[in-house]
Design an enzyme around this catalytic site. Sequence first.
Site, PDB file in Angstrom:
ATOM      1  N   GLY A  63     -21.041  -2.052  -2.830  1.00 25.12           N
ATOM      2  CA  GLY A  63     -22.482  -1.843  -2.740  1.00 25.12           C
ATOM      3  C   GLY A  63     -22.915  -0.389  -2.684  1.00 25.12           C
ATOM      4  N   GLU A 108     -11.205  -5.160  -1.971  1.00 28.27           N
ATOM      5  CA  GLU A 108     -12.585  -4.677  -1.938  1.00 28.27           C
ATOM      6  C   GLU A 108     -12.718  -3.587  -0.876  1.00 28.27           C
ATOM      7  OE1 GLU A 108     -15.494  -7.571  -3.927  1.00 28.27           O
ATOM      8  OE2 GLU A 108     -15.746  -7.558  -1.773  1.00 28.27           O
ATOM      9  N   SER A 111     -18.514  -1.966  -6.533  1.00 24.00           N
ATOM     10  CA  SER A 111     -19.250  -1.184  -7.540  1.00 24.00           C
ATOM     11  C   SER A 111     -18.626  -1.261  -8.933  1.00 24.00           C
ATOM     12  CB  SER A 111     -19.411   0.261  -7.076  1.00 24.00           C
ATOM     13  OG  SER A 111     -20.116   0.310  -5.844  1.00 24.00           O
ATOM     14  N   ASN A 148     -20.514 -12.314  -7.519  1.00 20.95           N
ATOM     15  CA  ASN A 148     -20.868 -12.642  -6.137  1.00 20.95           C
ATOM     16  C   ASN A 148     -22.339 -12.275  -5.969  1.00 20.95           C
ATOM     17  OD1 ASN A 148     -21.188 -12.879  -3.392  1.00 20.95           O
ATOM     18  ND2 ASN A 148     -19.840 -11.166  -2.855  1.00 20.95           N
ATOM     19  N   TRP A 149     -23.183 -13.300  -6.034  1.00 20.25           N
ATOM     20  CA  TRP A 149     -24.633 -13.043  -5.975  1.00 20.25           C
ATOM     21  C   TRP A 149     -25.093 -12.610  -4.588  1.00 20.25           C
ATOM     22  CZ3 TRP A 149     -27.703 -17.433  -8.929  1.00 20.25           C
ATOM     23  CH2 TRP A 149     -27.365 -17.388 -10.291  1.00 20.25           C
ATOM     24  N   LYS A 150     -24.266 -12.846  -3.588  1.00 19.78           N
ATOM     25  CA  LYS A 150     -24.653 -12.592  -2.195  1.00 19.78           C
ATOM     26  C   LYS A 150     -25.947 -13.356  -1.888  1.00 19.78           C
ATOM     27  CE  LYS A 150     -22.083  -8.365  -2.429  1.00 19.78           C
ATOM     28  NZ  LYS A 150     -21.824  -7.029  -1.950  1.00 19.78           N
ATOM     29  N   HIS A 164     -14.986 -12.144   2.975  1.00 17.84           N
ATOM     30  CA  HIS A 164     -15.676 -10.967   2.431  1.00 17.84           C
ATOM     31  C   HIS A 164     -16.015 -10.011   3.575  1.00 17.84           C
ATOM     32  CE1 HIS A 164     -18.759  -8.491   0.569  1.00 17.84           C
ATOM     33  NE2 HIS A 164     -18.269  -8.873  -0.592  1.00 17.84           N
ATOM     34  N   GLU A 208     -18.593  -8.401   4.242  1.00 23.64           N
ATOM     35  CA  GLU A 208     -19.918  -8.613   4.842  1.00 23.64           C
ATOM     36  C   GLU A 208     -19.875  -9.757   5.848  1.00 23.64           C
ATOM     37  OE1 GLU A 208     -22.078  -8.840   1.162  1.00 23.64           O
ATOM     38  OE2 GLU A 208     -21.723  -6.705   0.838  1.00 23.64           O
TER      39      GLU A 208
END
Length: 256
Positions: free
Chosen positions: A173, A167, A212, A9-11, A95, A97
């Site tokens: 992160g 997650e 992580s 997941n490159w975000k 997600h 975020e």
Amino acid sequence: MRRKLVVGNWKMNGSKTKNKSLLEDVVAGVRDLHNADYVVCVPYPYLGQAQSLLQGTNVAWGAQNLCATEDGALTGAVSPDMLVDYGCTHVIIGHSERRIQFHETDDTAATRFNVALKAGLTPIFCMGESREERESDWTEYVVGRQLDSIIRRFGADFLAKAVLAYEPLWAVGTGKPATPEQAQEVHSFIRGRIARCNAEVAENVRILYGGSVQPANASALFAMPDIDGGLVGRCSLDAKAFVDICKAACQHPMTA
Ligand code: PGA
């Protein structure tokens, strides 16, 4: 039997120049790793680049979100069919975020999950509790509620064509992952809850751990009986780290 899956997941990271060398290095690194599946979820503007660099390789590509509507007057939105047009096979849904920073809810995530499936995409549906929720012993309540947002509305059968991801927000992160035991406990809870509705789906659905994941902890996480791979953020931006995580998946190729 469930094959391991590693998803990057490159975000909101990347540039055409950086992506080219990252993708080329990932492709070269996993070319001979036949025991697991690999996907990278890139920002929308780079889907075309991912398609041209990954076509014909053993790395699939996908997006990090989609709009629940097929087409129309929705400035800034991207439809499921547009993702299919760019060869996407997967899309991340719900997600944390997106839930926190873009105010997405269980309900809107469930709607997008359904729309993704209808378009022939595999949704990667994310669930997880915050630190406060874990400390209050609410992990199962929160994760159960997120999972039920799909099961109640569409039935457990809908999960058969999806991938789930646990997650925990306190691990995403932060560089501080859940321990394999902590993650396994929640994965087993998720699988058990699905099994109450459909044992076969529970047995076959892949549940990834995200938060992580690094080369140093991937193998121990992937050795757990209910952890079927990883959803990898930061380390998916580093070809060597990502390939090392893919190698760790191949050390434990099958679960169950
Ligand atoms: P992380 O991100 O690996 O950087 O913790 C995981 C994710 O958000 O999917």
